[in-house]
Design a protein around this motif. Structure first.
Motif, PDB file in Angstrom:
ATOM      1  N   ASN A  33      30.280  36.643  32.218  1.00 27.77           N
ATOM      2  CA  ASN A  33      31.675  36.394  32.630  1.00 27.77           C
ATOM      3  C   ASN A  33      32.667  37.374  32.015  1.00 27.77           C
ATOM      4  N   PHE A  34      32.290  38.640  31.998  1.00 32.41           N
ATOM      5  CA  PHE A  34      33.155  39.670  31.421  1.00 32.41           C
ATOM      6  C   PHE A  34      33.939  40.341  32.546  1.00 32.41           C
ATOM      7  N   PRO A  35      35.259  40.530  32.374  1.00 30.17           N
ATOM      8  CA  PRO A  35      36.077  41.116  33.445  1.00 30.17           C
ATOM      9  C   PRO A  35      35.915  42.629  33.561  1.00 30.17           C
ATOM     10  N   LEU A  36      35.876  43.091  34.816  1.00 28.90           N
ATOM     11  CA  LEU A  36      35.854  44.519  35.125  1.00 28.90           C
ATOM     12  C   LEU A  36      36.986  44.782  36.108  1.00 28.90           C
ATOM     13  N   LEU A  37      37.697  45.883  35.923  1.00 30.95           N
ATOM     14  CA  LEU A  37      38.802  46.226  36.803  1.00 30.95           C
ATOM     15  C   LEU A  37      38.678  47.680  37.241  1.00 30.95           C
ATOM     16  N   SER A  45      36.373  42.227  39.227  1.00 28.18           N
ATOM     17  CA  SER A  45      35.083  41.546  39.294  1.00 28.18           C
ATOM     18  C   SER A  45      34.742  41.012  37.901  1.00 28.18           C
ATOM     19  N   ASN A  46      33.691  40.197  37.832  1.00 26.35           N
ATOM     20  CA  ASN A  46      33.176  39.664  36.566  1.00 26.35           C
ATOM     21  C   ASN A  46      31.676  39.832  36.525  1.00 26.35           C
ATOM     22  N   SER A  47      31.116  39.934  35.331  1.00 23.52           N
ATOM     23  CA  SER A  47      29.663  39.872  35.201  1.00 23.52           C
ATOM     24  C   SER A  47      29.239  38.415  35.370  1.00 23.52           C
ATOM     25  N   TYR A  52      24.911  40.631  34.772  1.00 22.70           N
ATOM     26  CA  TYR A  52      24.875  41.536  35.926  1.00 22.70           C
ATOM     27  C   TYR A  52      26.261  41.602  36.568  1.00 22.70           C
ATOM     28  N   PHE A  53      26.646  42.809  36.981  1.00 25.51           N
ATOM     29  CA  PHE A  53      27.924  42.978  37.670  1.00 25.51           C
ATOM     30  C   PHE A  53      27.766  43.919  38.854  1.00 25.51           C
ATOM     31  N   GLU A  54      28.672  43.789  39.789  1.00 26.48           N
ATOM     32  CA  GLU A  54      28.836  44.764  40.862  1.00 26.48           C
ATOM     33  C   GLU A  54      30.309  44.808  41.219  1.00 26.48           C
ATOM     34  N   VAL A  64      37.652  49.742  34.092  1.00 32.82           N
ATOM     35  CA  VAL A  64      38.055  49.356  32.746  1.00 32.82           C
ATOM     36  C   VAL A  64      37.435  48.011  32.412  1.00 32.82           C
ATOM     37  N   LEU A  65      36.796  47.941  31.245  1.00 27.59           N
ATOM     38  CA  LEU A  65      36.227  46.710  30.709  1.00 27.59           C
ATOM     39  C   LEU A  65      37.007  46.411  29.439  1.00 27.59           C
ATOM     40  N   LYS A  66      37.749  45.307  29.441  1.00 26.52           N
ATOM     41  CA  LYS A  66      38.665  45.029  28.341  1.00 26.52           C
ATOM     42  C   LYS A  66      38.669  43.544  28.020  1.00 26.52           C
ATOM     43  N   SER A  67      38.597  43.246  26.733  1.00 28.76           N
ATOM     44  CA  SER A  67      38.620  41.871  26.247  1.00 28.76           C
ATOM     45  C   SER A  67      39.096  41.876  24.804  1.00 28.76           C
ATOM     46  N   ILE A  68      39.560  40.739  24.337  1.00 28.63           N
ATOM     47  CA  ILE A  68      40.031  40.633  22.954  1.00 28.63           C
ATOM     48  C   ILE A  68      38.897  40.868  21.964  1.00 28.63           C
TER      49      ILE A  68
END
Length: 96
Positions: A33-37, A45-47, A52-54, A64-68
């Protein structure tokens, strides 16, 4: 006739859409559940639960993959990344 032109144009641009696929990991395993932009096309999108992501992307786009909890990761899409699954290892953001 003009409307037909626009319809053909929209269908043709969507048929050439590409995407990148892959897996997200950190030192503990998969990252779910990691965000991708895709900042170039403004797509999100999210993993999934397996990491897995697409996400739709063209060569030259910025993902961009960004999280705290993790350091920001920016992926400049290359041809080889569209043709094959990629693996990204996220680095924890060690705040003092």
């Amino acid at each position: 006739m003009r409307n037909l032109f626009y319809l053909v144009f929209l269908i043709s641009t969507n048929s050439f859409s590409q995407q990148i696929t892959g897996y997200l990991y950190d030192q503990n395993g998969v990252v779910a559940n990691f965000p991708l932009l895709n900042t170039t096309q403004n797509l999100y999108s999210n993993s999934n639960s397996d990491g897995y992501f697409e996400i739709k992307a063209d060569v030259g786009d910025s993902i961009v993959l960004k999280s705290i909890a993790y350091m920001t990761y920016i992926l400049e899409v290359k041809t080889s990344q569209i043709e094959n699954d990629i693996v990204i290892e996220l680095e924890p953001d060690n705040l003092d």
